[in-house]
Design an enzyme around this catalytic site. Structure first.
Site, PDB file in Angstrom:
ATOM      1  N   LYS A 143       0.902  -1.158   0.000  1.00  0.00           N
ATOM      2  CA  LYS A 143       0.000   0.000   0.000  1.00  0.00           C
ATOM      3  C   LYS A 143       0.937   1.204   0.000  1.00  0.00           C
ATOM      4  O   LYS A 143       1.267   1.774   1.049  1.00  0.00           O
ATOM      5  CB  LYS A 143      -0.927  -0.042   1.213  1.00  0.00           C
ATOM      6  CG  LYS A 143      -2.082   0.941   1.086  1.00  0.00           C
ATOM      7  CD  LYS A 143      -3.154   0.640   2.114  1.00  0.00           C
ATOM      8  CE  LYS A 143      -4.129   1.773   2.249  1.00  0.00           C
ATOM      9  NZ  LYS A 143      -4.913   2.102   1.072  1.00  0.00           N
TER      10      LYS A 143
HETATM   11  N1  PMP Z   1      -7.567  -1.193  -3.389  1.00  0.00           N
HETATM   12  C1  PMP Z   1      -7.077   0.049  -3.204  1.00  0.00           C
HETATM   13  C2  PMP Z   1      -6.389   0.738  -4.342  1.00  0.00           C
HETATM   14  C3  PMP Z   1      -7.212   0.674  -1.972  1.00  0.00           C
HETATM   15  O1  PMP Z   1      -6.733   1.918  -1.777  1.00  0.00           O
HETATM   16  C4  PMP Z   1      -7.883   0.003  -0.924  1.00  0.00           C
HETATM   17  C5  PMP Z   1      -8.056   0.683   0.407  1.00  0.00           C
HETATM   18  N2  PMP Z   1      -6.951   0.443   1.236  1.00  0.00           N
HETATM   19  C6  PMP Z   1      -8.375  -1.288  -1.160  1.00  0.00           C
HETATM   20  C7  PMP Z   1      -8.196  -1.842  -2.408  1.00  0.00           C
HETATM   21  C8  PMP Z   1      -9.088  -2.039  -0.086  1.00  0.00           C
HETATM   22  O2  PMP Z   1      -8.232  -2.365   0.943  1.00  0.00           O
HETATM   23  P1  PMP Z   1      -8.753  -2.552   2.455  1.00  0.00           P
HETATM   24  O3  PMP Z   1     -10.009  -3.341   2.366  1.00  0.00           O
HETATM   25  O4  PMP Z   1      -7.646  -3.293   3.110  1.00  0.00           O
HETATM   26  O5  PMP Z   1      -8.968  -1.198   3.001  1.00  0.00           O
END
Ligand code: PMP
Length: 278
Positions: A143
C-alpha cells in the site's frame, strides 16, 4: 509523529522529504468503530510488509504501532474515526538513492463518515483510462503512496463527469478494482471477484469473502473481463473507507443492489461493531 504527540496543525515535514519527491511512503487506512479499530493488527502488519517491499524498515515494531494507534485514538476522544498511519523516507539525501534517509512514522486520527454520499442507493461508476500495472512494473502488494497517482487521476476524471468512482482494468485488460476499493459482482446467487494478482487483496475484501461463505454463498475468484459486466445483476465494492458500498452502474451497465449485497452490508456493519463473529 516519530514517537511524540504533536498538535494537528504543528505536524511538519521538510520540503526535501524524499517521499514527497519520489513517492517513497507506505500507509494504512483503518477505521475505528465504537473505540475499536477493525482488524488493527492486520493493518499494522501490512504497513510493515509494505515498507519491506519498498526496502525500508519502520523504526517502530508492530506492537509499538498498535499501542500508538490506541493512544492516539484515546487522546482524540473519537469513538468512530479514520486512522492513517504513514511511514516515509525523510530528507537527508535528495536523489533517487535514499540509503541514509531517516524513516519516519506518523499516525493521524480524524472523524470520517461515509466515503460516498448516499452510499446505499448504489454509486455510479465509469471506466478509468488508467490501468493497474503488471506486478513486474510496480509493487502492487504494497500500500504505497506512489501507486495512488493513477488512482487520483482516474477518480478525478470520473468525478469531473459526475461519477463517484472509476473501474480500473489491469494491464491485461481484465477487471481489477475501483480507485480505492476492491470489486465484486453477483450472478445467479454466486459472487464473482477478480483474483488479486496485481492489486491490493484488501482486508475488507477478505472479510466480505468470509461473510459470504458463512452465508453459504459461493465465491468465485477468477479473471473477469469487461465484456462480462452486463451479465451480472449486482455489484459492490469493498474497502476500509468504502466499507461495503453497492454499485448502481458502471458505464452503461446498470445494477440493482439486492438481497445479497444488502445482507453483506448489514453483516459487515455488525461485524465491525462486534455484534457478529466469524
Ligand atoms: N484497493 C485500493 C487501491 C485501496 O486503496 C484500498 C483501500 N486500502 C483497497 C483496495 C481495499 O483495501 P482494504 O479493504 O484493506 O482497506
Amino acid at each position: 509523529m516519530d514517537g511524540e504527540f504533536v498538535p494537528w496543525r504543528e505536524t511538519k515535514v521538510h520540503l526535501l522529504t524524499h517521499a514527497l519527491h519520489y513517492g517513497s511512503a507506505v500507509f494504512e487506512g483503518e477505521r475505528s468503530y465504537d473505540g475499536n479499530v477493525f482488524e488493527s493488527l492486520r493493518h499494522t502488519q501490512r504497513l510493515h510488509k509494505s515498507a519491506q517491499i519498498l526496502d525500508f524498515d519502520i523504526p517502530f515494531s508492530v506492537e509499538q504501532i498498535e499501542d500508538a494507534k490506541a493512544e492516539a485514538l484515546a487522546k482524540s476522544g473519537l469513538e468512530s474515526a479514520y486512522v492513517r498511519p504513514i511511514a516515509w523516507r525523510g530528507s537527508e539525501m535528495m536523489g533517487v538513492s535514499a540509503q541514509s534517509n531517516t524513516i519516519h512514522l506518523a499516525i493521524a486520527v480524524w472523524s470520517w463518515g461515509d466515503y460516498f454520499q448516499d452510499k446505499m442507493k448504489g454509486i455510479k461508476m465509469t471506466h478509468a483510462k488508467w490501468r493497474r500495472p503488471d506486478p513486474a512494473t510496480a509493487p502492487c502488494e504494497a500500500k504505497a503512496a506512489g501507486l495512488y497517482m493513477i488512482c487520483t487521476m482516474s477518480k478525478h476524471a470520473a468525478e469531473k463527469e459526475g461519477y463517484a468512482d472509476a473501474l480500473m482494468l489491469d494491464w491485461r485488460g481484465q477487471v481489477a478494482e475501483a480507485t480505492g476499493a476492491n470489486i465484486f459482482f453477483i450472478r445467479d446467487g454466486a459472487i464473482h471477484t477478480p483474483t488479486p494478482d496485481c492489486f491490493l487483496n484488501g482486508i475488507t475484501r477478505q472479510t466480505a469473502i468470509k461473510l459470504a461463505k458463512s452465508r453459504q454463498i459461493e465465491v468465485v475468484e477468477r479473471a473477469i473481463f469487461p465484456d462480462e459486466l452486463g451479465t451480472f445483476s449486482e455489484c459492490f465494492i469493498t474497502g476500509t473507507a468504502a466499507e461495503i458500498t453497492p454499485v448502481a452502474e458502471i458505464g452503461d451497465v446498470k445494477y440493482t443492489p439486492g438481497e445479497i449485497t444488502g445482507n453483506l452490508v448489514d453483516d459487515y456493519d455488525k461485524l465491525v461493531r462486534g455484534k457478529l463473529t466469524l
